[in-house]
Design an enzyme around this catalytic site. Structure first.
Site, PDB file in Angstrom:
ATOM      1  N   PRO A  17       0.849  -1.196   0.000  1.00  0.00           N
ATOM      2  CA  PRO A  17       0.000   0.000   0.000  1.00  0.00           C
ATOM      3  C   PRO A  17       0.879   1.238   0.000  1.00  0.00           C
ATOM      4  O   PRO A  17       1.785   1.365   0.834  1.00  0.00           O
ATOM      5  CB  PRO A  17      -0.793  -0.130   1.310  1.00  0.00           C
ATOM      6  CG  PRO A  17      -0.004  -1.053   2.167  1.00  0.00           C
ATOM      7  CD  PRO A  17       0.757  -1.954   1.261  1.00  0.00           C
ATOM      8  N   MET A  18       0.626   2.166  -0.932  1.00  0.00           N
ATOM      9  CA  MET A  18       1.448   3.381  -1.047  1.00  0.00           C
ATOM     10  C   MET A  18       0.543   4.577  -1.308  1.00  0.00           C
ATOM     11  O   MET A  18      -0.230   4.576  -2.268  1.00  0.00           O
ATOM     12  CB  MET A  18       2.471   3.223  -2.177  1.00  0.00           C
ATOM     13  CG  MET A  18       3.526   2.155  -1.913  1.00  0.00           C
ATOM     14  SD  MET A  18       4.631   1.878  -3.319  1.00  0.00           S
ATOM     15  CE  MET A  18       3.567   0.887  -4.388  1.00  0.00           C
TER      16      MET A  18
ATOM     17  N   GLN B 274      -6.173  -1.449   3.362  1.00  0.00           N
ATOM     18  CA  GLN B 274      -5.348  -1.108   4.522  1.00  0.00           C
ATOM     19  C   GLN B 274      -5.990   0.022   5.306  1.00  0.00           C
ATOM     20  O   GLN B 274      -6.324   1.068   4.751  1.00  0.00           O
ATOM     21  CB  GLN B 274      -3.927  -0.702   4.140  1.00  0.00           C
ATOM     22  CG  GLN B 274      -3.077  -0.527   5.410  1.00  0.00           C
ATOM     23  CD  GLN B 274      -1.664  -0.075   5.169  1.00  0.00           C
ATOM     24  OE1 GLN B 274      -1.442   1.033   4.694  1.00  0.00           O
ATOM     25  NE2 GLN B 274      -0.709  -0.925   5.511  1.00  0.00           N
TER      26      GLN B 274
ATOM     27  N   CYS C 286       3.507   3.140   9.057  1.00  0.00           N
ATOM     28  CA  CYS C 286       3.689   4.461   8.465  1.00  0.00           C
ATOM     29  C   CYS C 286       4.286   5.424   9.489  1.00  0.00           C
ATOM     30  O   CYS C 286       3.754   5.559  10.589  1.00  0.00           O
ATOM     31  CB  CYS C 286       2.356   5.002   7.946  1.00  0.00           C
ATOM     32  SG  CYS C 286       2.496   6.632   7.183  1.00  0.00           S
TER      33      CYS C 286
ATOM     34  N   LYS D  94       0.600  -4.909   9.140  1.00  0.00           N
ATOM     35  CA  LYS D  94       1.868  -4.528   8.498  1.00  0.00           C
ATOM     36  C   LYS D  94       2.617  -3.629   9.463  1.00  0.00           C
ATOM     37  O   LYS D  94       2.094  -2.617   9.914  1.00  0.00           O
ATOM     38  CB  LYS D  94       1.634  -3.812   7.173  1.00  0.00           C
ATOM     39  CG  LYS D  94       2.927  -3.516   6.406  1.00  0.00           C
ATOM     40  CD  LYS D  94       2.635  -2.941   5.020  1.00  0.00           C
ATOM     41  CE  LYS D  94       3.923  -2.844   4.192  1.00  0.00           C
ATOM     42  NZ  LYS D  94       4.832  -1.791   4.680  1.00  0.00           N
TER      43      LYS D  94
ATOM     44  N   HIS E 215       8.067  -4.700   7.328  1.00  0.00           N
ATOM     45  CA  HIS E 215       9.013  -3.846   6.616  1.00  0.00           C
ATOM     46  C   HIS E 215      10.337  -3.942   7.362  1.00  0.00           C
ATOM     47  O   HIS E 215      10.413  -3.585   8.529  1.00  0.00           O
ATOM     48  CB  HIS E 215       8.495  -2.408   6.593  1.00  0.00           C
ATOM     49  CG  HIS E 215       9.315  -1.487   5.752  1.00  0.00           C
ATOM     50  ND1 HIS E 215       8.805  -0.335   5.206  1.00  0.00           N
ATOM     51  CD2 HIS E 215      10.612  -1.530   5.353  1.00  0.00           C
ATOM     52  CE1 HIS E 215       9.750   0.289   4.510  1.00  0.00           C
ATOM     53  NE2 HIS E 215      10.850  -0.420   4.601  1.00  0.00           N
TER      54      HIS E 215
ATOM     55  N   ASN F 277       9.029  -7.064   3.515  1.00  0.00           N
ATOM     56  CA  ASN F 277       8.881  -5.891   2.651  1.00  0.00           C
ATOM     57  C   ASN F 277      10.113  -5.007   2.849  1.00  0.00           C
ATOM     58  O   ASN F 277      10.694  -4.985   3.921  1.00  0.00           O
ATOM     59  CB  ASN F 277       7.593  -5.152   3.041  1.00  0.00           C
ATOM     60  CG  ASN F 277       7.460  -3.777   2.407  1.00  0.00           C
ATOM     61  OD1 ASN F 277       7.209  -2.792   3.101  1.00  0.00           O
ATOM     62  ND2 ASN F 277       7.617  -3.681   1.112  1.00  0.00           N
ATOM     63  N   GLY F 278      10.494  -4.297   1.786  1.00  0.00           N
ATOM     64  CA  GLY F 278      11.580  -3.335   1.912  1.00  0.00           C
ATOM     65  C   GLY F 278      12.758  -3.621   1.009  1.00  0.00           C
ATOM     66  O   GLY F 278      13.458  -4.617   1.200  1.00  0.00           O
TER      67      GLY F 278
ATOM     68  N   GLY G 121       7.139  -2.638  -3.051  1.00  0.00           N
ATOM     69  CA  GLY G 121       6.518  -1.329  -3.101  1.00  0.00           C
ATOM     70  C   GLY G 121       6.939  -0.509  -4.294  1.00  0.00           C
ATOM     71  O   GLY G 121       6.440  -0.686  -5.401  1.00  0.00           O
TER      72      GLY G 121
END
Length: 331
Positions: free
Chosen positions: A12-13, A66, A96, A135, A167, A207-208, A229
């Protein structure tokens, strides 16, 4: 209900994984799990029309929503709304790092409040039959040890969450901007690998910084799933290889041009609904990355798609600037 296959997902971005991007992604892959941008509980409960935040197309599935929030009751209500709107999963953002969400106790700062996350997960799970996932980061600020991450995961898992996407960077809530938090803290894949080794009963995704399908395969030897992402957005053709490489199935796109043409009916419909061409085509700017004519394609859309009355002809003209390669001859 058939369980979701999370082998590969797109992260999700904000401002990027919109419904228009997700429709485009489906011209490249059928199997990848897609996520919405983070939507706050306040936007869902008080925003109007609700379709602005929750609207999606059938083609976008499998699709997860999300959520950003910390109030258990509000999150449970929004999870139930998400299920009613047809989402396949609801995911809680605990990663976030932006100031705006910190001030409302949303995002990565929640890693410092595992009991609050556990209460939210418990309430959400009681409200829906679809999966509730989390997440998170590997840590925040001075909480930067395996034990800190273990404490958070164990507390939330006890509330019934069995799926975590991690992440592999910590988040500095003070001292780094959200943009810097995506790059400056070093990646620590081994911490996520150790987390998985210690919790074989949980689904642990990573993730990352993952950019290639080879890197995905390497990670999948140590964890259950990978989430990509920025690379999936800036170099969307990566998605065209995922179905074959990771699911053993042919993807929908025979070529970059074919993917672009497959989106034409969607673009035409959205234009008829009043959408601006540049809001749609901005998600395609990376499609011809590294290809002869790719720069001309991007420039033509950047210079013309925002103009009043810009329509499909602008899109077609941009495509015409990129030579379409003939399929390789079979020996």
């Amino acid at each position: 209900m058939q369980p979701l296959d999370r082998t590969f997902s797109v992260a999700p971005m904000m401002d990027w994984t919109t419904r228009d991007y997700r429709a485009f992604a489906r011209t490249l892959t059928r199997r990848v799990l897609l996520y919405t941008e983070m939507v706050t509980t306040g936007a869902i409960l008080h925003g109007s029309p609700r379709s602005r935040f929750l609207g999606h197309e059938a083609v976008e599935h499998p699709l997860a929503l999300q959520l950003g929030g910390s109030d258990a009751g509000e999150l449970a209500e929004c999870a139930a709304i998400a299920e009613a709107w047809g989402y396949d999963e609801v995911n809680l953002n605990v990663g976030c790092p932006s100031d705006r969400v910190q001030n409302n106790l949303i995002g990565a700062c929640l890693m410092g409040h595992p009991e609050k996350v556990a209460a939210a997960v418990r309430a959400m799970r009681e409200a829906v039959s679809i999966p509730v996932t989390v997440k998170c980061r590997i840590g925040i600020d001075d909480q930067d040890e395996d034990a800190d991450l273990e404490r958070f995961i164990a507390t939330v898992a006890d509330a019934g969450c069995d799926t975590f996407i991690v992440h592999a960077r910590k988040a500095w809530l003070e001292g780094l901007s959200p943009k810097e938090n995506r790059d400056v803290p070093p990646l620590n894949y081994p911490r996520v690998h150790r987390l998985k080794a210690g919790h074989p009963e949980l689904h642990i995704g990573i993730n990352g910084g993952i950019k290639t399908l080879d890197e995905c395969r390497e990670q999948l030897e140590r964890v259950d799933s990978v989430m990509v992402g920025r690379e999936a957005y800036q170099n969307p053709w990566l998605l065209a290889g995922v179905d074959a490489a990771l699911y053993g199935e042919p993807g929908p796109a025979e070529s970059r041009h074919a993917a672009a043409r497959a989106l034409r009916p969607y673009i035409a419909r959205r234009l008829d609904e009043g959408a601006k061409l540049n809001h749609l085509t901005r998600h395609l700017l990376g499609l011809f990355q590294g290809q002869p004519g790719g720069r001309k394609f991007r420039r033509h859309l950047s210079e013309n798609a925002h103009l009043e009355g810009a329509g499909l002809q602008v899109f077609d003209d941009a495509l015409g600037l990129v030579a379409e390669r003939e399929p390789a001859a079979v020996a």
